[in-house]
Design a protein around this motif. Structure first.
Motif, short mmCIF file in Angstrom:
data_model
loop_
_atom_site.label_atom_id
_atom_site.label_comp_id
_atom_site.label_asym_id
_atom_site.label_seq_id
_atom_site.Cartn_x
_atom_site.Cartn_y
_atom_site.Cartn_z
N SER A 188 0.81 -1.22 0.00
CA SER A 188 0.00 0.00 0.00
C SER A 188 0.84 1.27 0.00
CB SER A 188 -0.94 0.01 1.22
OG SER A 188 -0.20 -0.05 2.42
N VAL A 189 2.04 1.24 0.58
CA VAL A 189 2.86 2.46 0.65
C VAL A 189 3.92 2.52 -0.45
CG1 VAL A 189 2.53 2.62 3.13
CG2 VAL A 189 4.59 1.50 2.24
N ILE A 226 9.20 11.14 3.08
CA ILE A 226 9.37 9.80 3.63
C ILE A 226 9.10 9.78 5.13
CG2 ILE A 226 11.11 8.02 4.13
CD1 ILE A 226 12.27 8.62 1.31
N LEU A 227 9.56 10.82 5.83
CA LEU A 227 9.28 10.93 7.26
C LEU A 227 7.78 10.91 7.53
CD1 LEU A 227 11.82 13.62 8.57
CD2 LEU A 227 11.88 11.17 8.93
N ARG A 228 7.04 11.63 6.71
CA ARG A 228 5.58 11.69 6.88
C ARG A 228 4.98 10.29 6.73
NH1 ARG A 228 2.21 11.71 2.99
NH2 ARG A 228 3.75 12.49 1.49
N ILE A 229 5.43 9.55 5.72
CA ILE A 229 4.93 8.19 5.48
C ILE A 229 5.26 7.28 6.65
CG2 ILE A 229 5.11 6.15 3.99
CD1 ILE A 229 5.79 8.10 1.67
N LEU A 230 6.49 7.36 7.14
CA LEU A 230 6.92 6.47 8.21
C LEU A 230 6.28 6.81 9.55
CD1 LEU A 230 10.72 6.01 7.36
CD2 LEU A 230 8.86 4.40 6.98
N GLN A 232 3.35 8.12 9.97
CA GLN A 232 1.97 7.62 9.89
C GLN A 232 1.93 6.09 10.06
OE1 GLN A 232 -0.14 8.83 6.35
NE2 GLN A 232 -1.81 7.37 6.69
N LEU A 233 2.90 5.40 9.47
CA LEU A 233 2.96 3.95 9.57
C LEU A 233 3.20 3.52 11.02
CD1 LEU A 233 3.01 1.21 8.14
CD2 LEU A 233 5.41 1.59 7.60
#
Length: 465
Positions: A188-189, A226-230, A232-233
């Motif tokens: 998904s990411v 990438i920080l935002r994605i991680l 949130q994960l």
């Protein structure tokens, strides 16, 4: 005539200014005890020559100044060491004032908590946390099954296609690592994560000039995304009651053990470091292995023979297991020889934390030392007929334990993910050579510095074996 004289005058003036700048910059670094060498332009130094000429720049400087000389590359005064014995000393003596000295662009983009940037007790803690993620037990029980499952699917539909193997191996290395880190969420990411990650990689080896359109600006912005994605994960994982048997699950695990507990910033930089280090080496080594195997049919025949014999002992649905990898000795030799001949890693950087003496010269505090290991790979004394692709030389296990074996780094900084990377490449080669044969299309040019890459891609026509 008057216009001509004005243009000529301006040209002479500019030439004088440039000459004066070069002279001034050389005088700045003409301190007693420094190694011989040149420093180039203010701020930029000799970075352009270093990145464009690469090995030729190094050879020319060595011919003029010897195997230990000064320069100014990647925005920092630097001493280059091309002496094998001195390189070994530098790599083995981090506690004596020689700490990691990676370029500012790499530190900014990979994060200040990444394992390459820290030293002392912090490095010991971070390295311990990383080794726990990629220990032989973790590879055998958790990671290798994920790698095998991923490679089977990833290599399942290449028949009768022309593919860019450079692009495919980059995707393979990134997606395989992402699956090991966050197996449930990787699909998904990936679409959002992958293009940002590729920008991040390009930014790590650039001048730290924060201007629109520069690789540094794009890489730093990619890090923010990438920080935002991680973040949130991580938040979603913490909100969930479900347990996950992957790297992120281990890093977030709550237990009463004595292991060092990482902060969220350290976890994020650890994830980025795992992705970055694995991506660069696994993707490039896999691409170059395909290239060298194509060019050396006898090696391909021997490799395929090893894998076919292994396959015959198993059912079609059986995965590759840890003991299988240990028995693939020629495959390991192919990986080492590919890494040596292609020189995936040219050297490592250290920084002085105090003024110190090396090789009879005085190195000021804060200077970087570039331990340039590329030439060792082509030393005819260490590797007879060094430009030949000869995996059989590695069948003697003692070669892997020699002090000059620096393909995977050296000293306290030897690559902790060595065996994981070998597992990924071996699994990729297993499914590739047992399923397919291939021929090159186009004969594209290869560059080997500062990164090994094919600027226009490396295209192959694939068909069933």
């Amino acid at each position: 005539m008057a216009l001509f004289m004005v243009i000529l005058g301006l040209f002479v003036l500019v030439l004088c200014i440039f000459t004066a700048l070069l002279r001034w910059n050389e005088m700045r670094y003409r301190k007693k005890g420094l190694p011989r060498g040149t420093m180039g332009w203010p701020v930029f130094g000799e970075t352009t020559e270093f990145l464009k000429q690469g090995p030729n720049f190094m050879k020319n400087q060595r011919a003029r100044y010897g195997s230990f000389f000064k320069s100014h590359i990647l925005a920092c005064p630097t001493v280059v060491s091309m002496d094998p014995e001195l390189n070994r000393y530098i790599l083995m003596n981090e506690t004596k004032g020689l700490v990691p000295g990676y370029p500012q662009s790499m530190l900014d983009i990979l994060g200040k908590c990444n394992i390459a940037a820290v030293h002392g007790s912090t490095h010991k803690q971070m390295r311990g946390a990383l080794l726990a993620l990629i220990s032989p037990t973790m590879i055998r029980e958790q990671l290798l099954p994920k790698i095998d499952e991923f490679m089977r699917i990833f290599l399942s539909n290449w028949d009768n296609k022309v593919i860019n193997i450079q692009e495919k191996t980059k995707e393979m290395a990134f997606l395989s690592s992402l699956k090991q880190i966050a197996s449930a969420e990787s699909s998904s990411v990936a679409q959002e994560f992958m293009p940002e990650f590729f920008k991040l990689v390009l930014g790590t080896l650039s001048l730290p000039i924060d201007l629109p359109g520069t690789n540094y600006r794009r890489g730093f912005q990619a890090r923010k995304n990438i920080l935002r994605i991680l973040v949130q994960l991580i938040e979603e994982r913490r909100d969930s009651e479900e347990s996950h048997k992957d790297m992120l699950g281990y890093l977030l695990r709550k237990d009463d053990s004595n292991r060092h507990k990482l902060s969220d910033d350290e976890i994020i930089d650890q994830i980025i470091t795992i992705l970055y280090s694995g991506y660069e080496t696994v993707s490039t080594t896999s691409m170059m292995a395909v290239k060298y195997l194509h060019d050396h049919p006898r090696v391909l025949e021997e490799l395929r023979k090893e894998h076919m014999a292994h396959r015959e002992r198993k059912r079609p649905e059986d995965p590759i297991e840890w003991n299988d990898l240990k028995s693939l000795r020629f495959t390991r030799a192919v990986i080492f020889e590919t890494s040596r001949l292609a020189t995936i890693v040219n050297g490592v950087l250290r920084k002085t934390t105090q003024e110190m003496e090396l090789n009879g010269c005085v190195i000021p505090k804060g200077w970087r030392i570039y331990v340039y290991t590329r030439e060792i790979n082509y030393d005819p004394i260490l590797y007879p007929d060094p430009l030949a692709f000869n995996p059989w030389r590695w069948m003697d296990k003692s070669l892997e334990s020699q002090s000059y074996f620096l393909i995977f780094g050296g000293g306290t900084r030897q690559c902790p993910g060595k065996e994981l990377g070998i597992a990924e490449i071996s699994t990729f080669l297993h499914y590739f050579v047992t399923r397919y044969k291939w021929e090159e299309v186009g004969g594209e040019k290869l560059m080997k510095f500062p990164r090994v890459e094919a600027p226009d891609g490396l295209h192959i026509r694939v068909s069933s074996y």
